[in-house]
Scaffold this active site. Structure first.
Site, PDB file in Angstrom:
ATOM      1  N   HIS A   1      47.923  28.709  50.221  1.00 24.30           N
ATOM      2  CA  HIS A   1      49.784  27.890  50.351  1.00 24.30           C
ATOM      3  C   HIS A   1      48.762  25.683  50.858  1.00 24.30           C
ATOM      4  O   HIS A   1      48.620  25.828  51.863  1.00 24.30           O
ATOM      5  CB  HIS A   1      50.085  28.804  51.304  1.00 24.30           C
ATOM      6  CG  HIS A   1      51.593  28.269  51.019  1.00 24.30           C
ATOM      7  ND1 HIS A   1      52.698  28.427  50.170  1.00 24.30           N
ATOM      8  CD2 HIS A   1      52.787  28.112  51.530  1.00 24.30           C
ATOM      9  CE1 HIS A   1      53.619  27.601  50.087  1.00 24.30           C
ATOM     10  NE2 HIS A   1      53.452  27.272  50.656  1.00 24.30           N
TER      11      HIS A   1
ATOM     12  N   TYR B   1      90.467  22.862  66.266  1.00 25.87           N
ATOM     13  CA  TYR B   1      89.895  23.333  67.836  1.00 25.87           C
ATOM     14  C   TYR B   1      89.321  22.469  68.862  1.00 25.87           C
ATOM     15  O   TYR B   1      88.925  21.496  67.730  1.00 25.87           O
ATOM     16  CB  TYR B   1      88.991  24.072  67.754  1.00 25.87           C
ATOM     17  CG  TYR B   1      89.527  25.473  67.083  1.00 25.87           C
ATOM     18  CD1 TYR B   1      90.051  26.210  68.243  1.00 25.87           C
ATOM     19  CD2 TYR B   1      88.832  25.696  66.006  1.00 25.87           C
ATOM     20  CE1 TYR B   1      90.704  27.440  67.408  1.00 25.87           C
ATOM     21  CE2 TYR B   1      89.146  27.405  66.158  1.00 25.87           C
ATOM     22  CZ  TYR B   1      90.462  28.410  65.951  1.00 25.87           C
ATOM     23  OH  TYR B   1      90.705  29.493  65.503  1.00 25.87           O
TER      24      TYR B   1
ATOM     25  N   ASP C   1      86.836  30.731  59.122  1.00 25.03           N
ATOM     26  CA  ASP C   1      86.704  30.442  57.671  1.00 25.03           C
ATOM     27  C   ASP C   1      87.754  29.483  56.811  1.00 25.03           C
ATOM     28  O   ASP C   1      87.610  29.368  55.615  1.00 25.03           O
ATOM     29  CB  ASP C   1      88.055  31.792  58.187  1.00 25.03           C
ATOM     30  CG  ASP C   1      87.773  33.011  58.602  1.00 25.03           C
ATOM     31  OD1 ASP C   1      86.445  33.613  58.880  1.00 25.03           O
ATOM     32  OD2 ASP C   1      88.459  32.690  60.048  1.00 25.03           O
TER      33      ASP C   1
END
Ligand SMILES: Cc1ncc(COP(=O)(O)O)c(C=O)c1O
Length: 373
Positions: free
Chosen positions: A170, A268, A316
């Site tokens: 890699h 908030y 949310d």
């Protein structure tokens, strides 16, 4: 985690884009070189199963994943093509590896001895398919010297329970303009190849960046990851070799719009105070969806306008400043095009001071992936 379908926030995955990105790469590959689609980490957040099936339709002949469970997920939906697990699988899981007909990575001599003991205990009549990993400069997993690789190959060839299917390495800097370290790793890999009397079925060294910018890479298979999702592996560093089309859009809708007077606090900690009468829209996406609190101050798109995320991102929901009143249900684009404006995954990565790989993976499982033909 529950996938939240009953909410307008969703990741739209364009299968046509994935197909097109893969087809373009396959066209460039020398005849006989295969493309394995890298679908680890839920297909870089795009969904593993659907992207794997799309990749197959576009000509991929196998898959790479990071973990045993990711490989099993693909087999359970009926995918029969070769699947290579790129990281280390503990020998205690070998009976599952055999049951699901998977190929796995061997990176140390100790692992081989433990695996041999386990295989003898299992007593399977099908051999374990192994890809030897050479560490040519990534410093992660793999054998360091040509002699170690040769000895591992010999061990496998001497074992009746093992078959040597692959050899790989890699590259750690294939996405950089300075090619010196890539060349050093390439030289080390060629030194390994030079001491081997025979080659396994698969020799592979190429990730997306190597495939795009180092056409002379050694091997007969590429592990094509981030580019299949339409993302430039180098971020901004190198121009795309062919146009990549991003496969993922992240969208939502306004769920409330209100005009607030000058001097009102938003969110908030009232970290944003309206400086005039302002139209504020609420969008149902938050840090539980992977849209981190650090996204405060970044913009989303509404009606072709860049609208700043104001106040702290909640778990949310988040709030944005709108240029005027919009109705509830108006589309909000968090990643993708909206009118003539666009927010790319790279833009999000730049804001977060990270790479788009991380952005793709951070969109949480709560956000439904909706597949577009
Ligand atoms: C060993 C290996 N091969 C291939 C890939 C695919 O890389 P990319 O997504 O840059 O194409 C990865 C990704 O991290 C990897 O770890």
């Amino acid at each position: 985690m529950v996938v939240t379908y009953h909410r307008p926030t969703r990741a739209l995955i364009h299968k046509r884009a994935i197909e097109e990105n893969i087809r373009q790469e396959i066209q460039r590959l020398p005849k006989g070189t295969e493309l394995f689609a890298v679908v680890k980490a839920q297909g870089y957040g795009h969904g593993a199963v659907a992207t794997a099936q799309t990749a197959l339709a576009a000509g991929a002949t196998g898959f790479c994943v990071a973990t045993l469970d990711e490989a099993i997920e693909l087999r359970e939906v009926g995918i029969v093509e070769p699947i290579l697990i790129l990281s280390v699988v503990f020998p205690s899981y070998l009976s599952l590896v055999l049951d699901y007909d998977l190929s796995i990575t061997v990176a140390t001599r100790d692992w081989l001895s433990e695996a041999q003991e386990m295989l003898t205990e299992i007593g399977s009549d099908v051999p374990l398919k192994l890809h030897i990993k050479a560490d040519t400069g990534m410093g992660r997993i793999g054998f360091l010297t040509p002699e170690e690789v040769k000895a591992a190959a010999q061990f496998i060839k001497n074992s009746p329970n093992m078959v040597w299917e692959g050899l790989f390495t890699h590259f750690s800097t294939a996405d950089e303009a300075d090619t010196a370290y890539w060349e050093l790793q390439n030289q080390r890999f060629n030194n390994i190849m030079a001491v081997l009397d025979e080659k396994p079925h698969y020799v592979h060294t190429s990730n997306s960046a190597t495939a795009l910018w180092h056409k002379d890479f050694p091997g007969n298979m590429v592990r094509y990851g981030v580019a299949m999702y339409g993302l430039n592996p180098s971020g901004h560093a190198l121009p795309e070799t062919y146009p990549l089309t991003p496969a993922l859009e992240l969208v939502s809708e306004l769920i409330q719009v209100k005009e607030l007077a000058k001097g009102e606090g938003i969110g908030y900690g009232e970290t944003y105070i309206t400086s005039d009468n302002e139209w504020i829209g609420t969008v149902p996406i938050g840090y539980a969806d992977g849209w981190l609190r650090k996204m405060q101050g970044f913009s989303v798109l509404v009606d072709g306008n860049y609208c700043e995320i104001v106040g702290r991102v909640c778990m949310d929901q988040l709030m944005i400043r709108l240029p005027k009143e919009y109705s509830v249900g108006t589309q909000v684009t968090l990643i993708g095009k909206n009118g003539s404006a666009e927010v790319t995954m790279q833009d999000v990565a730049d804001h977060l001071d990270t790479i788009h790989y991380e952005v793709a993976c951070m969109i949480s499982e709560r956000v439904p992936r909706i597949y577009k033909e």
